[in-house]
Write an enzyme that holds these catalytic residues in place. Structure first.
Site, PDB file in Angstrom:
ATOM      1  N   LYS A  19       0.833  -1.212   0.000  1.00 21.38           N
ATOM      2  CA  LYS A  19       0.000   0.000   0.000  1.00 21.38           C
ATOM      3  C   LYS A  19       0.870   1.265   0.000  1.00 21.38           C
ATOM      4  O   LYS A  19       0.626   2.191  -0.761  1.00 21.38           O
ATOM      5  CB  LYS A  19      -0.935   0.026   1.225  1.00 21.38           C
ATOM      6  CG  LYS A  19      -1.909  -1.141   1.286  1.00 21.38           C
ATOM      7  CD  LYS A  19      -2.853  -1.032   2.476  1.00 21.38           C
ATOM      8  CE  LYS A  19      -2.171  -1.137   3.836  1.00 21.38           C
ATOM      9  NZ  LYS A  19      -1.530  -2.436   4.102  1.00 21.38           N
ATOM     10  N   ARG A  93     -10.230   0.286   8.400  1.00 22.87           N
ATOM     11  CA  ARG A  93      -9.808  -1.101   8.611  1.00 22.87           C
ATOM     12  C   ARG A  93     -10.918  -1.941   9.244  1.00 22.87           C
ATOM     13  O   ARG A  93     -10.722  -3.129   9.473  1.00 22.87           O
ATOM     14  CB  ARG A  93      -8.600  -1.116   9.539  1.00 22.87           C
ATOM     15  CG  ARG A  93      -7.251  -1.308   8.841  1.00 22.87           C
ATOM     16  CD  ARG A  93      -6.163  -1.300   9.898  1.00 22.87           C
ATOM     17  NE  ARG A  93      -4.952  -1.905   9.472  1.00 22.87           N
ATOM     18  CZ  ARG A  93      -3.918  -1.261   8.921  1.00 22.87           C
ATOM     19  NH1 ARG A  93      -3.992   0.020   8.689  1.00 22.87           N
ATOM     20  NH2 ARG A  93      -2.813  -1.902   8.624  1.00 22.87           N
ATOM     21  N   ARG A 127      11.622  -5.181   5.812  1.00 20.88           N
ATOM     22  CA  ARG A 127      11.193  -3.797   5.542  1.00 20.88           C
ATOM     23  C   ARG A 127      11.982  -2.836   6.434  1.00 20.88           C
ATOM     24  O   ARG A 127      12.125  -3.040   7.624  1.00 20.88           O
ATOM     25  CB  ARG A 127       9.693  -3.640   5.835  1.00 20.88           C
ATOM     26  CG  ARG A 127       9.251  -2.193   5.906  1.00 20.88           C
ATOM     27  CD  ARG A 127       7.766  -1.996   5.685  1.00 20.88           C
ATOM     28  NE  ARG A 127       6.914  -2.513   6.734  1.00 20.88           N
ATOM     29  CZ  ARG A 127       5.579  -2.485   6.689  1.00 20.88           C
ATOM     30  NH1 ARG A 127       4.958  -1.992   5.627  1.00 20.88           N
ATOM     31  NH2 ARG A 127       4.874  -2.977   7.675  1.00 20.88           N
ATOM     32  N   ARG A 160      10.356  -1.462  11.997  1.00 20.09           N
ATOM     33  CA  ARG A 160       9.210  -1.222  12.871  1.00 20.09           C
ATOM     34  C   ARG A 160       9.129  -2.287  13.953  1.00 20.09           C
ATOM     35  O   ARG A 160       9.380  -3.453  13.694  1.00 20.09           O
ATOM     36  CB  ARG A 160       7.922  -1.207  12.026  1.00 20.09           C
ATOM     37  CG  ARG A 160       7.703   0.120  11.343  1.00 20.09           C
ATOM     38  CD  ARG A 160       6.601   0.103  10.316  1.00 20.09           C
ATOM     39  NE  ARG A 160       5.396  -0.610  10.717  1.00 20.09           N
ATOM     40  CZ  ARG A 160       4.324  -0.710   9.953  1.00 20.09           C
ATOM     41  NH1 ARG A 160       4.308  -0.136   8.752  1.00 20.09           N
ATOM     42  NH2 ARG A 160       3.269  -1.368  10.356  1.00 20.09           N
ATOM     43  N   ARG A 171      -1.238  -9.589  12.972  1.00 24.34           N
ATOM     44  CA  ARG A 171      -1.819  -8.535  12.129  1.00 24.34           C
ATOM     45  C   ARG A 171      -2.577  -9.144  10.953  1.00 24.34           C
ATOM     46  O   ARG A 171      -3.619  -8.632  10.540  1.00 24.34           O
ATOM     47  CB  ARG A 171      -0.719  -7.587  11.643  1.00 24.34           C
ATOM     48  CG  ARG A 171      -0.260  -6.633  12.750  1.00 24.34           C
ATOM     49  CD  ARG A 171       1.123  -6.079  12.521  1.00 24.34           C
ATOM     50  NE  ARG A 171       1.248  -5.328  11.295  1.00 24.34           N
ATOM     51  CZ  ARG A 171       2.397  -5.117  10.663  1.00 24.34           C
ATOM     52  NH1 ARG A 171       3.530  -5.615  11.158  1.00 24.34           N
ATOM     53  NH2 ARG A 171       2.440  -4.421   9.558  1.00 24.34           N
TER      54      ARG A 171
HETATM   55  N1  LIG Z   1      10.256  -8.383  -2.549  1.00 19.24           N
HETATM   56  C1  LIG Z   1       9.338  -7.430  -2.746  1.00 19.24           C
HETATM   57  N2  LIG Z   1       9.154  -6.522  -1.795  1.00 19.24           N
HETATM   58  C2  LIG Z   1       8.209  -5.562  -2.020  1.00 19.24           C
HETATM   59  C3  LIG Z   1       7.419  -5.521  -3.204  1.00 19.24           C
HETATM   60  N3  LIG Z   1       6.571  -4.455  -3.106  1.00 19.24           N
HETATM   61  C4  LIG Z   1       6.816  -3.862  -1.919  1.00 19.24           C
HETATM   62  N4  LIG Z   1       7.823  -4.507  -1.265  1.00 19.24           N
HETATM   63  C5  LIG Z   1       8.404  -4.246   0.052  1.00 19.24           C
HETATM   64  O1  LIG Z   1       7.540  -4.898   0.991  1.00 19.24           O
HETATM   65  C6  LIG Z   1       7.437  -4.144   2.197  1.00 19.24           C
HETATM   66  C7  LIG Z   1       5.966  -3.811   2.442  1.00 19.24           C
HETATM   67  O2  LIG Z   1       5.524  -2.868   1.460  1.00 19.24           O
HETATM   68  P1  LIG Z   1       4.698  -1.571   1.919  1.00 19.24           P
HETATM   69  O3  LIG Z   1       4.503  -0.715   0.704  1.00 19.24           O
HETATM   70  O4  LIG Z   1       5.334  -0.977   3.115  1.00 19.24           O
HETATM   71  O5  LIG Z   1       3.287  -2.304   2.283  1.00 19.24           O
HETATM   72  P2  LIG Z   1       2.069  -1.863   3.213  1.00 19.24           P
HETATM   73  O6  LIG Z   1       2.348  -2.437   4.567  1.00 19.24           O
HETATM   74  O7  LIG Z   1       0.867  -2.490   2.566  1.00 19.24           O
HETATM   75  O8  LIG Z   1       2.010  -0.354   3.208  1.00 19.24           O
HETATM   76  C8  LIG Z   1       8.354  -2.919   2.008  1.00 19.24           C
HETATM   77  O9  LIG Z   1       9.613  -3.233   2.558  1.00 19.24           O
HETATM   78  C9  LIG Z   1       8.434  -2.769   0.483  1.00 19.24           C
HETATM   79  O10 LIG Z   1       9.642  -2.151   0.074  1.00 19.24           O
HETATM   80  C10 LIG Z   1       7.646  -6.523  -4.203  1.00 19.24           C
HETATM   81  O11 LIG Z   1       7.037  -6.570  -5.261  1.00 19.24           O
HETATM   82  N5  LIG Z   1       8.614  -7.440  -3.910  1.00 19.24           N
HETATM   83  N1  LIG Z   2      -7.475   2.258  10.605  1.00 19.19           N
HETATM   84  C1  LIG Z   2      -6.865   1.693  11.672  1.00 19.19           C
HETATM   85  N2  LIG Z   2      -7.587   1.188  12.687  1.00 19.19           N
HETATM   86  C2  LIG Z   2      -7.008   0.618  13.754  1.00 19.19           C
HETATM   87  N3  LIG Z   2      -5.682   0.497  13.895  1.00 19.19           N
HETATM   88  C3  LIG Z   2      -4.894   0.993  12.918  1.00 19.19           C
HETATM   89  C4  LIG Z   2      -5.440   1.621  11.752  1.00 19.19           C
HETATM   90  N4  LIG Z   2      -4.422   2.001  10.951  1.00 19.19           N
HETATM   91  C5  LIG Z   2      -3.295   1.620  11.558  1.00 19.19           C
HETATM   92  N5  LIG Z   2      -3.554   1.010  12.747  1.00 19.19           N
HETATM   93  C6  LIG Z   2      -2.589   0.460  13.707  1.00 19.19           C
HETATM   94  O1  LIG Z   2      -1.272   0.739  13.220  1.00 19.19           O
HETATM   95  C7  LIG Z   2      -0.586  -0.463  12.844  1.00 19.19           C
HETATM   96  C8  LIG Z   2       0.272  -0.211  11.624  1.00 19.19           C
HETATM   97  O2  LIG Z   2      -0.536   0.195  10.559  1.00 19.19           O
HETATM   98  P1  LIG Z   2       0.050   0.341   9.092  1.00 19.19           P
HETATM   99  O3  LIG Z   2       1.290   1.159   9.104  1.00 19.19           O
HETATM  100  O4  LIG Z   2      -1.067   0.778   8.192  1.00 19.19           O
HETATM  101  O5  LIG Z   2       0.459  -1.175   8.761  1.00 19.19           O
HETATM  102  P2  LIG Z   2       0.813  -1.849   7.386  1.00 19.19           P
HETATM  103  O6  LIG Z   2       1.466  -0.795   6.531  1.00 19.19           O
HETATM  104  O7  LIG Z   2       1.765  -2.913   7.748  1.00 19.19           O
HETATM  105  O8  LIG Z   2      -0.488  -2.298   6.800  1.00 19.19           O
HETATM  106  C9  LIG Z   2      -1.698  -1.487  12.669  1.00 19.19           C
HETATM  107  O9  LIG Z   2      -1.246  -2.817  12.852  1.00 19.19           O
HETATM  108  C10 LIG Z   2      -2.682  -1.054  13.766  1.00 19.19           C
HETATM  109  O10 LIG Z   2      -2.238  -1.455  15.054  1.00 19.19           O
END
Ligand SMILES: Nc1nc2c(ncn2[C@@H]2O[C@H](COP(=O)(O)OP(=O)(O)O)[C@@H](O)[C@H]2O)c(=O)[nH]1
Ligand SMILES: Nc1ncnc2c1ncn2[C@@H]1O[C@H](COP(=O)(O)OP(=O)(O)O)[C@@H](O)[C@H]1O
Length: 223
Positions: A19, A93, A127, A160, A171
């Site tokens: 995301k 969420r 990450r 993190r 999660r």
């Molecule tokens: N290996 C790999 N890592 C990725 C890819 N896309 C994103 N990432 C990495 O996966 C981790 C999670 O992505 P992030 O954008 O933070 O996901 P979010 O938690 O949904 O916001 C980060 O360290 C990114 O750099 C992919 O296509 N391949």
């Molecule tokens: N909309 C939400 N409602 C409740 N908790 C949240 C929300 N957004 C974030 N959090 C809290 O912050 C943490 C990290 O969120 P986020 O950075 O969005 O995680 P990720 O990028 O791994 O999806 C979540 O695991 C939760 O504890």
């Protein structure tokens, strides 16, 4: 593309689905303002605000922050954006959060990143995040130019506290039980667009093409 009316989008997907990575590309290509609930919470923790201190243990245990706290926080931040088009990441969420958002704003589109859990687990333990900006890196996928440092500011990167294997499992569980129903909520409203895959670079061109079409049609309707 210059938008002729406010466009409101949400990006969804399990933790680690990309995301943040895709949001940065959307911001760059389409100029939507990115608002990430996780970044806002981590900024509060970092600044040791009352809210941050209260929420830290919840987040570190992989649990969701209570709906009323979260909805108030995000809705008040959205108000400060005024006339900007936005992209919400990490909120809503839960169905209750989606309803709270709906009470004030009508969401134009919801981009859902559908990435298998197995792919995600490997990503999150490698990450690295620049906490002040929310920029994310990955040792394998997009490493920083200088190991351990943010490309833009040169400041140190951190892992993190909630990216440990045990917390990631919790999660993902909470995503299944509490967040997946939100997909159904938006599907029934006809605004959900799902993109499936295991690699962001393969998913992104589809998201980009979709948004291009969507925003062009919004502009044509206004004109
Ligand atoms: N290996 C790999 N890592 C990725 C890819 N896309 C994103 N990432 C990495 O996966 C981790 C999670 O992505 P992030 O954008 O933070 O996901 P979010 O938690 O949904 O916001 C980060 O360290 C990114 O750099 C992919 O296509 N391949
Ligand atoms: N909309 C939400 N409602 C409740 N908790 C949240 C929300 N957004 C974030 N959090 C809290 O912050 C943490 C990290 O969120 P986020 O950075 O969005 O995680 P990720 O990028 O791994 O999806 C979540 O695991 C939760 O504890």
């Amino acid at each position: 593309m210059v938008l002729q009316r406010i466009f409101r989008a949400v990006i969804m997907g399990p933790p680690g689905s990309g995301k943040g990575t895709v949001s940065a590309r959307i911001t760059k290509s389409f100029g939507l303002t990115h608002l990430s609930s996780g970044d806002i919470l981590r900024a509060n923790i970092n600044a040791k605000t009352e809210l941050g201190l209260l929420m830290k243990s919840c987040i570190d245990q992989g649990q969701l922050v209570p709906d009323d706290v979260m909805s108030r926080l995000i809705l008040s931040d959205l108000r400060t954006l005024g006339q900007s088009s936005w992209l919400l990441d990490g909120f809503p969420r839960t169905v209750s959060q989606a309803e709270a958002l709906d009470d004030t704003y009508s969401v134009d589109t919801v981009i859902n990143l559908n990435v298998p859990f197995q792919t995600i687990k490997q990503r999150l333990t490698s990450r690295w995040t620049h906490l002040p900006s929310g920029r994310v890196y990955n040792i394998d996928f997009n490493p920083p130019k200088v190991p351990g440092l943010d490309d833009v500011t040169g400041e140190p990167l951190a892992q993190r506290d909630d990216d440990t294997p045990e917390t990631v499992t919790r999660r993902l569980k909470s995503y299944e039980t509490q967040t997946e129903p939100v997909l159904e909520y938006y599907r029934s409203k006809g605004v959900l667009e799902t993109f499936s895959g295991t690699e962001t670079n393969k998913i992104w061109p589809h998201v980009e093409a979709f948004l291009h079409r969507r925003l062009t049609s919004v502009n044509q309707k206004v004109a």
